[in-house]
Design a protein around this motif. Structure first.
Motif, mmCIF file in Angstrom:
data_model
loop_
_atom_site.group_PDB
_atom_site.id
_atom_site.type_symbol
_atom_site.label_atom_id
_atom_site.label_comp_id
_atom_site.label_asym_id
_atom_site.label_seq_id
_atom_site.Cartn_x
_atom_site.Cartn_y
_atom_site.Cartn_z
ATOM 1 N N SER A 83 -37.925 -8.588 45.125
ATOM 2 C CA SER A 83 -39.283 -9.097 44.967
ATOM 3 C C SER A 83 -39.287 -10.423 44.212
ATOM 4 C CB SER A 83 -40.138 -8.063 44.225
ATOM 5 O OG SER A 83 -41.444 -8.537 44.036
ATOM 6 N N LYS A 84 -38.509 -10.485 43.143
ATOM 7 C CA LYS A 84 -38.450 -11.702 42.349
ATOM 8 C C LYS A 84 -37.894 -12.863 43.152
ATOM 9 C CE LYS A 84 -36.713 -13.425 37.893
ATOM 10 N NZ LYS A 84 -36.007 -13.059 36.647
ATOM 11 N N LEU A 85 -36.831 -12.575 43.902
ATOM 12 C CA LEU A 85 -36.177 -13.630 44.671
ATOM 13 C C LEU A 85 -37.052 -14.087 45.840
ATOM 14 C CD1 LEU A 85 -33.582 -15.274 44.889
ATOM 15 C CD2 LEU A 85 -32.637 -13.478 46.335
ATOM 16 N N LEU A 86 -37.578 -13.153 46.610
ATOM 17 C CA LEU A 86 -38.380 -13.509 47.775
ATOM 18 C C LEU A 86 -39.694 -14.165 47.375
ATOM 19 C CD1 LEU A 86 -37.842 -10.396 50.077
ATOM 20 C CD2 LEU A 86 -36.969 -12.709 50.429
ATOM 21 N N SER A 87 -40.306 -13.665 46.312
ATOM 22 C CA SER A 87 -41.565 -14.257 45.862
ATOM 23 C C SER A 87 -41.379 -15.698 45.440
ATOM 24 C CB SER A 87 -42.153 -13.442 44.706
ATOM 25 O OG SER A 87 -42.460 -12.132 45.122
ATOM 26 N N ASN A 92 -45.718 -19.491 48.626
ATOM 27 C CA ASN A 92 -46.882 -20.038 49.332
ATOM 28 C C ASN A 92 -47.242 -19.244 50.581
ATOM 29 O OD1 ASN A 92 -47.059 -22.106 47.447
ATOM 30 N ND2 ASN A 92 -45.677 -23.449 48.620
ATOM 31 N N ALA A 93 -46.276 -18.473 51.090
ATOM 32 C CA ALA A 93 -46.517 -17.737 52.333
ATOM 33 C C ALA A 93 -46.918 -16.286 52.088
ATOM 34 C CB ALA A 93 -45.263 -17.774 53.212
ATOM 35 N N GLN A 94 -46.829 -15.832 50.829
ATOM 36 C CA GLN A 94 -47.098 -14.432 50.530
ATOM 37 C C GLN A 94 -48.577 -14.123 50.696
ATOM 38 O OE1 GLN A 94 -45.843 -13.220 46.634
ATOM 39 N NE2 GLN A 94 -45.524 -11.108 47.265
ATOM 40 N N GLU A 114 -43.196 -9.704 60.244
ATOM 41 C CA GLU A 114 -43.277 -9.888 58.795
ATOM 42 C C GLU A 114 -42.767 -8.623 58.110
ATOM 43 O OE1 GLU A 114 -47.356 -10.631 57.789
ATOM 44 O OE2 GLU A 114 -48.100 -8.927 58.933
ATOM 45 N N ILE A 115 -42.323 -8.775 56.861
ATOM 46 C CA ILE A 115 -41.932 -7.621 56.071
ATOM 47 C C ILE A 115 -42.956 -7.423 54.959
ATOM 48 C CG2 ILE A 115 -39.490 -7.934 56.581
ATOM 49 C CD1 ILE A 115 -39.125 -8.885 53.708
ATOM 50 N N SER A 169 -48.266 -6.491 49.983
ATOM 51 C CA SER A 169 -48.053 -7.923 50.226
ATOM 52 C C SER A 169 -47.178 -8.051 51.466
ATOM 53 C CB SER A 169 -47.380 -8.592 49.028
ATOM 54 O OG SER A 169 -46.055 -8.114 48.863
ATOM 55 N N SER A 170 -47.371 -9.118 52.184
ATOM 56 C CA SER A 170 -46.578 -9.346 53.387
ATOM 57 C C SER A 170 -46.002 -10.752 53.356
ATOM 58 C CB SER A 170 -47.433 -9.155 54.642
ATOM 59 O OG SER A 170 -48.529 -10.057 54.655
ATOM 60 N N LEU A 171 -44.823 -10.866 53.932
ATOM 61 C CA LEU A 171 -44.132 -12.153 54.011
ATOM 62 C C LEU A 171 -43.750 -12.400 55.466
ATOM 63 C CD1 LEU A 171 -41.759 -11.864 50.930
ATOM 64 C CD2 LEU A 171 -43.576 -13.545 51.199
ATOM 65 N N PRO A 172 -44.272 -13.458 56.066
ATOM 66 C CA PRO A 172 -43.894 -13.778 57.445
ATOM 67 C C PRO A 172 -42.391 -14.001 57.552
ATOM 68 C CG PRO A 172 -45.805 -15.057 56.784
ATOM 69 C CD PRO A 172 -45.266 -14.409 55.537
#
Length: 518
Positions: A83-87, A92-94, A114-115, A169-172
């Protein structure tokens, strides 16, 4: 704790202090090399254990409590680091959103692009096996990432539903792919979780195919809701569970016996139960083995039977179950159309599953044979004498009939676990009754399609001697409108509807000769 990135400097994902332990994740996940670096920021004193000794210690706990605890703690920590790394990489995309209880986050077969991460609330995950069983895969823990199939491309392999109001939360995929390609640690963490999910799906599919798992109600409700694009009525099922009386059984203890009067519906919370029965000839057969999340006992009410078809006993050191009396159960079904539909659909799936088990047992005893067809080959053709009953073991079979104009009109495709070919056998339990005539042609749609082929004579003998075979064939026939839906499980046939393919009576209108009985 730092992870290297090919796109820039190393990134810090955690700081550890007194009492924290580390290094076990790589051993638990059976990695061949470390995926992160641990640097001392002050002088430290560290206790350590050899990897083989650690593995032996965890394995020595036969209860599994230590292993599950270590894995759960490692998973929680890895999720926090991901979470820390991906965020940081895709801030900006979250997209953070709230979902209501019963909402479907995504359904099996939806496009995966998306995940997701669960921030708060409760989510449940399920999937439909190749043989049609809707099986629960458990709950998604707070902080966990899910939807990894997006990283593999294509579609989602599971269905995820909000059990309560939840925040996710989703991340494309497009926003995190550069991060994945640039981080060996992130790739490793994602690969482990993707492999874990793939293994869980395979295991659930194998359990269903061998009679060790059946359609579960909440998972089936998700299927029903997805078809209509409505919310899952989770409150109805939760109300049923809350009103059920909890109780326990010890290993080998019998819950009810074949021939007992049906009084309750049951839900397994923990442990396993075995369903077995005795045939008229005195054989003892195991019909199914069920585990947590599975339910049983309701089909006697649906069929209107006055006795149990099976004997159910605890098949684990301890079984924790819940039960609900018939009146309360039927009141709950009347109060929720979606729950009622899911229960009927789960019962239909169970009938097919148990019929498949019985036919497989017949094949083992030499009463049925396995037929392998290549794409385009036929199991039978329209106009031929109807002499055998079929269950699809793998692959698929398409039914079709010849129109008055001479063209072939497809009607229905049968897949693994489904049965066909009952035409000409349901006129009663007379072994020597005349055979019917096929109204359809059954064509294999894939190379290597495998079918169990049971001659009608053997099927009738099986139905005469085996109450569960008779019940399963009768229920499957009712589900396909081959027989009246009265509650007496009568073997009398509704002549108007007797056919190989129920789609005849749907949108397509075949010639009258295709559905009239001789």
């Amino acid at each position: 704790v730092q992870v290297q990135s090919r796109l820039g400097p190393a990134q810090e994902v955690a700081r550890l202090g007194p009492g924290d332990f580390f290094g076990e994740t790589g051993i638990l996940e059976k990695r061949s090399e470390r995926s992160s670096s641990v640097l001392c920021t002050t002088p430290v004193e560290v206790l350590f254990m050899d990897g083989d000794e650690f593995t032996a210690l965890v394995s020595s706990d036969r209860s599994g409590v230590l292993a599950r605890g270590m894995e759960a703690r490692a998973e929680k920590r890895q999720n926090a680091r991901m979470s820390k790394l991906l965020s940081a990489l895709a801030a900006n995309a979250q997209n953070v959103r709230r979902v209501r209880a019963g909402a479907t986050v995504y359904a099996q077969g939806d496009a995966a692009d998306e995940i997701f991460q669960l921030i708060d609330g409760k989510l449940t995950q399920s999937f439909t096996t190749d043989t049609g069983e809707a099986v629960g895969l458990g709950k998604i823990e707070r902080g966990s990432f899910f939807g990894y199939d997006a990283l593999l491309g294509g579609v989602h392999d599971t269905t995820v539903v909000a059990e309560t109001d939840a925040t996710i939360s989703s991340l494309p995929l497009a926003s995190i792919r550069p991060a994945l390609e640039g981080s060996d640690w992130l790739q490793s963490a994602v690969r482990v979780r993707t492999d874990r999910m793939h293994t869980a799906l395979l295991s659930a599919g194998q359990r269903a195919a061998t009679g060790h798992a059946e359609s579960q109600i909440l998972a089936t409700m998700a299927k029903v809701a997805a078809r209509s694009s409505v919310a899952v009525d989770t409150a109805a099922w939760e109300g049923v569970v809350r009103s059920m009386e909890p109780f326990e059984l010890q290993q080998g203890e019998v819950l009810f016996k074949q021939g007992d009067t049906p009084t309750h519906v049951y839900l397994i919370e923990d442990g396993a139960v075995k369903l077995q029965y005795r045939t008229e000839s005195g054989l003892h057969n195991v019909l199914a083995e069920l585990g947590p999340g599975d339910h049983f006992g309701e089909t006697a009410f649906i069929d209107g039977r006055s006795t149990r078809n099976t004997t159910v006993s605890c098949n684990a050191p301890l079984c924790r179950l819940r039960r609900l009396d018939r009146a309360s159960w039927e009141h709950a079904l009347a109060s929720s159309p979606q729950l009622n539909e899911a229960v009927l659909e789960a019962a239909a799936s169970r009938s097919r599953s148990r019929l498949r088990t019985i036919i497989e047992l017949a094949a083992h005893n030499g009463l049925a044979e396995t037929v392998c067809l290549q794409k385009g080959e036929t199991a039978f053709k329209q106009g031929e004498e109807a002499t055998s009953f079929f269950v699809v073991k793998s692959g698929s079979v398409q039914m079709s009939y010849v129109s008055p104009e001479g063209g072939s009109v497809p009607t229905k495709t049968y897949r693994a676990g489904e049965c066909f070919g009952a035409s000409g056998v349901l006129g009663g339990l007379q072994v020597d009754s005349p055979a019917g005539v096929r109204r359809n042609t059954a064509t294999a749609m894939e190379d290597g399609t495998k079918l169990f082929k049971l001659p009608h004579r053997h099927l009738l003998i099986l139905m005469r001697d085996d109450i569960n075979a008779q019940s399963s064939v009768t229920n499957v026939s009712k589900q396909r409108n081959l027989m009246p839906r009265s509650g007496d499980a009568s073997m009398e046939v509704n002549k108007k509807h007797l056919r190989d393919e129920e789609a005849f009576m749907m949108k397509r209108h075949p010639p009258r000769a295709a559905i009239d009985e001789d």
